[in-house]
Design an enzyme around this catalytic site. Structure first.
Site, short mmCIF file in Angstrom:
data_model
loop_
_atom_site.label_atom_id
_atom_site.label_comp_id
_atom_site.label_asym_id
_atom_site.label_seq_id
_atom_site.Cartn_x
_atom_site.Cartn_y
_atom_site.Cartn_z
N GLY A 133 2.32 -6.36 4.41
CA GLY A 133 1.34 -5.53 5.09
C GLY A 133 0.69 -6.21 6.27
O GLY A 133 -0.39 -5.85 6.67
N GLY A 134 1.39 -7.21 6.82
CA GLY A 134 0.88 -7.85 8.03
C GLY A 134 -0.04 -9.04 7.77
O GLY A 134 -0.45 -9.71 8.70
N LEU A 174 10.64 -8.82 16.56
CA LEU A 174 11.00 -7.63 17.33
C LEU A 174 9.76 -7.20 18.11
O LEU A 174 8.70 -6.99 17.52
CB LEU A 174 11.47 -6.50 16.41
CG LEU A 174 12.55 -6.87 15.37
CD1 LEU A 174 12.96 -5.65 14.57
CD2 LEU A 174 13.76 -7.52 16.04
N HIS A 177 -2.83 -3.96 11.64
CA HIS A 177 -2.09 -3.71 10.40
C HIS A 177 -2.72 -2.66 9.52
O HIS A 177 -2.36 -2.52 8.34
CB HIS A 177 -1.87 -5.02 9.63
CG HIS A 177 -1.19 -6.04 10.47
ND1 HIS A 177 0.07 -5.85 10.98
CD2 HIS A 177 -1.60 -7.23 10.94
CE1 HIS A 177 0.40 -6.89 11.72
NE2 HIS A 177 -0.59 -7.74 11.72
N LYS A 234 -2.80 1.29 9.27
CA LYS A 234 -2.24 2.51 9.84
C LYS A 234 -3.37 3.49 10.13
O LYS A 234 -4.33 3.57 9.37
CB LYS A 234 -1.25 3.13 8.84
CG LYS A 234 -0.05 2.24 8.59
CD LYS A 234 0.74 2.68 7.39
CE LYS A 234 1.82 1.65 7.05
NZ LYS A 234 2.38 1.87 5.69
N ARG A 241 3.95 0.75 -5.03
CA ARG A 241 2.76 1.52 -5.43
C ARG A 241 2.79 2.88 -4.74
O ARG A 241 3.62 3.12 -3.87
CB ARG A 241 1.52 0.78 -4.94
CG ARG A 241 1.54 0.61 -3.42
CD ARG A 241 0.22 0.22 -2.82
NE ARG A 241 0.25 0.37 -1.38
CZ ARG A 241 0.71 -0.52 -0.52
NH1 ARG A 241 1.20 -1.66 -0.95
NH2 ARG A 241 0.71 -0.27 0.78
N ARG A 285 -6.25 8.98 9.29
CA ARG A 285 -7.17 8.25 8.40
C ARG A 285 -8.51 8.15 9.11
O ARG A 285 -8.63 7.46 10.12
CB ARG A 285 -6.66 6.84 8.13
CG ARG A 285 -5.37 6.79 7.37
CD ARG A 285 -5.11 5.36 6.93
NE ARG A 285 -3.77 5.21 6.42
CZ ARG A 285 -3.32 4.09 5.87
NH1 ARG A 285 -4.12 3.03 5.77
NH2 ARG A 285 -2.09 4.02 5.42
C1 MV4 Z 1 7.61 -7.70 12.08
C2 MV4 Z 1 7.39 -7.33 13.42
C3 MV4 Z 1 8.29 -7.76 14.37
N1 MV4 Z 1 9.34 -8.51 14.00
N2 MV4 Z 1 8.67 -8.45 11.78
C4 MV4 Z 1 3.63 -5.68 10.34
C5 MV4 Z 1 3.40 -5.09 9.00
C6 MV4 Z 1 4.34 -5.79 8.10
N3 MV4 Z 1 4.80 -4.90 7.08
C7 MV4 Z 1 5.45 -6.26 8.98
N4 MV4 Z 1 4.95 -6.17 10.34
C8 MV4 Z 1 5.71 -6.55 11.39
N5 MV4 Z 1 6.80 -7.30 11.09
C9 MV4 Z 1 9.50 -8.84 12.74
N6 MV4 Z 1 10.55 -9.59 12.42
C10 MV4 Z 1 6.29 -6.55 13.72
C11 MV4 Z 1 5.44 -6.17 12.72
C12 MV4 Z 1 4.30 -5.44 13.16
C13 MV4 Z 1 3.27 -6.09 13.87
C14 MV4 Z 1 3.29 -7.47 14.10
C15 MV4 Z 1 2.28 -8.10 14.80
C16 MV4 Z 1 1.19 -7.34 15.27
C17 MV4 Z 1 1.14 -5.98 15.03
C18 MV4 Z 1 2.18 -5.34 14.33
C19 MV4 Z 1 2.12 -3.97 14.10
C20 MV4 Z 1 3.14 -3.36 13.42
C21 MV4 Z 1 4.24 -4.09 12.95
#
Ligand code: MV4
Length: 447
Positions: free
Chosen positions: A164-165, A203, A235, A237, A292, A338
């Site tokens: 969840g970040g 990414l 993080h 939503k 969950r 939300r």
């Molecule tokens: C990442 C990513 C980019 N590359 N993993 C955020 C929530 C969690 N479930 C996984 N997340 C991310 N994983 C890779 N390999 C981008 C996110 C991401 C995010 C990352 C940094 C700051 C804001 C973000 C918002 C959504 C998703």
């Protein structure tokens, strides 16, 4: 079916679970902290037990207190909702030991998926694509050249026990990797009591899309399509929708079938969500699984017509799924906002008393909330005060209904995120369905 269920949560999800139990003719026990004495979940449950002071650590996270409440009231099962103890494998195990059914997957599955590195390994074995990355990094010397060759950069450091970040750190310059790793390991140790971290290629502009699954205890698994969850901030939503504007019927069917097979491979039970990141070129990767019911489950309920929480309870009671995959069809479009108690400028939580509350209704509108006139939003808990969900025959009608409902949603006395939601859903890129997880950062200029 269970005779009596204890709801180990508060707020809108506690109420949502009580509603499902009422429809199933199952008795309910609410637990509450002293701050929640006047809450609707206490009022609408058949019984209620105070489990401690306002602080979550001493009430909603207090396992001995919750188990005592369950023993005293003689329940058959505990529903953990989301957050709090919902993904705590130890709690699920304690329930199992006490002969109380934990409404969720078995403790061993929570534990498996709670370790993000093991989850990646398992999902790869089932044929789901994952982002190039490493296993848990050991303290020895880092082979940075090799990491760059095999994974590339930028990189993201993730905590194996995170999710969840939480506990993530992006590394753009590989020279900074050793230092960033040490920092991430110590952060992970203090946050999760586990310093294990791993790397993935970062990414830059992904979309966050997740599949909802339902499974019973007899090996049946189905999927309920996807939710688009790219509109998030820190993080959290803010808006979710189903279907995703970028998922075709064919991809939903194919990826859905892959996800179902992966869940069968790990003997998954109960409800769960499988998360993916999508790249602009259409490639996608598994990132993690949530074991969950999720905050955003209503958007899936609106397009499938199913009651996910009732299915979850039925499944935990040992019943077979009421539906097979062929029974599931997707009707129209749904979106959820939300609504948080927060300051529009700083986005900081803005707790306080709600002096006037009048939720919208009308065609295609659903509000999941525990607020009422005079309700006190406590600073001890999450600032979510209401989930506003709109359904329409298509995305445009869902958007029109959401707009109209936001316009007539009265919440006075505290500041809320309603103005932000209006701004987002009227943005040309949002209207076109063209957005990524970077959307909100770009909305107000870089931070
Ligand atoms: C990442 C990513 C980019 N590359 N993993 C955020 C929530 C969690 N479930 C996984 N997340 C991310 N994983 C890779 N390999 C981008 C996110 C991401 C995010 C990352 C940094 C700051 C804001 C973000 C918002 C959504 C998703």
């Amino acid at each position: 079916m269970f005779r009596k269920v204890l709801v180990a949560n508060r707020g809108e999800i506690a109420l949502r679970i009580i509603f499902a139990c009422k429809e199933l003719q199952v008795q309910t026990v609410a637990v509450y902290s002293v701050a929640d004495q006047d809450s609707l979940h206490v009022r609408f449950a058949d019984e209620a037990v105070c489990i401690g002071p306002a602080k979550s650590q001493e009430s909603y996270l207090n396992i001995p207190s919750i188990i005592s409440a369950a023993e005293i009231t003689n329940v058959d099962a505990i529903h953990p909702g989301y957050g709090y103890l919902a993904e705590n494998a130890y709690f699920a195990e304690v329930c199992e030991t006490c002969n109380i059914k934990f409404i969720g997957p078995p403790a061993r599955v929570i534990e498996l998926m709670g370790n993000k590195v093991r989850a990646r390994e398992k999902m790869v074995q089932s044929g789901l694509p994952i982002i190039p990355g490493t296993g848990i990094l050991t303290d020895g010397k880092l082979d940075i050249q090799r990491i760059d060759r095999e994974i590339g950069h930028p990189l993201i450091i993730k905590a194996a026990a995170g999710g969840g970040g939480r506990g993530m750190r992006v590394v753009h310059d590989l020279d900074e990797l050793p230092e960033a790793l040490a920092a991430a390991q110590s952060e992970a140790e203090s946050a999760f009591g586990n310093s294990d971290v791993y790397l993935e290629r970062f990414l830059e502009n992904p979309r966050h899309i997740e599949f909802q699954i339902l499974a019973d205890e007899h090996g049946n698994v189905i999927h309920l399509g996807e939710r688009e969850c790219s509109i998030q901030r820190r993080h959290q939503k803010l808006i979710e929708e189903s279907p995703s504007p970028i998922i075709s019927e064919k991809l939903r069917r194919e990826l859905g079938a892959q996800v179902v097979q992966a869940m069968k491979d790990i003997d998954y039970q109960n409800t769960g969500t499988v998360e993916f990141l999508f790249e602009p070129d259409g490639s996608y990767y598994f990132i993690e699984m949530n074991t969950r019911v999720q905050v955003e489950h209503p958007v899936t309920e609106m397009v499938t017509g199913l009651d996910i929480v009732k299915e979850q309870i039925r499944s935990a009671a040992g019943e077979t799924l009421s539906y097979s995959q062929e029974d599931i069809s997707f009707r129209g479009h749904s979106m959820e906002c939300r609504i948080n108690a927060e300051c529009p400028d700083t986005f900081r939580p803005s707790p306080g008393r709600v002096t006037a509350y009048h939720p919208p209704g009308g065609p295609g509108i659903r509000v999941d909330s525990t607020a009422y006139n005079d309700y006190l939003v406590s600073s001890h808990y999450d600032s979510l005060i209401a989930k506003l969900i709109a359904h329409g025959v298509d995305r445009q009608e869902a958007l029109d209904r959401l707009n109209r409902a936001l316009d007539v949603f009265i919440i006075e006395g505290i500041e809320t995120s309603i103005p932000l939601h209006k701004k987002i859903i009227n943005h040309p890129d949002f209207i076109k369905g063209q957005f990524t997880t970077a959307f909100l950062d770009n909305l107000n200029g870089p931070t």
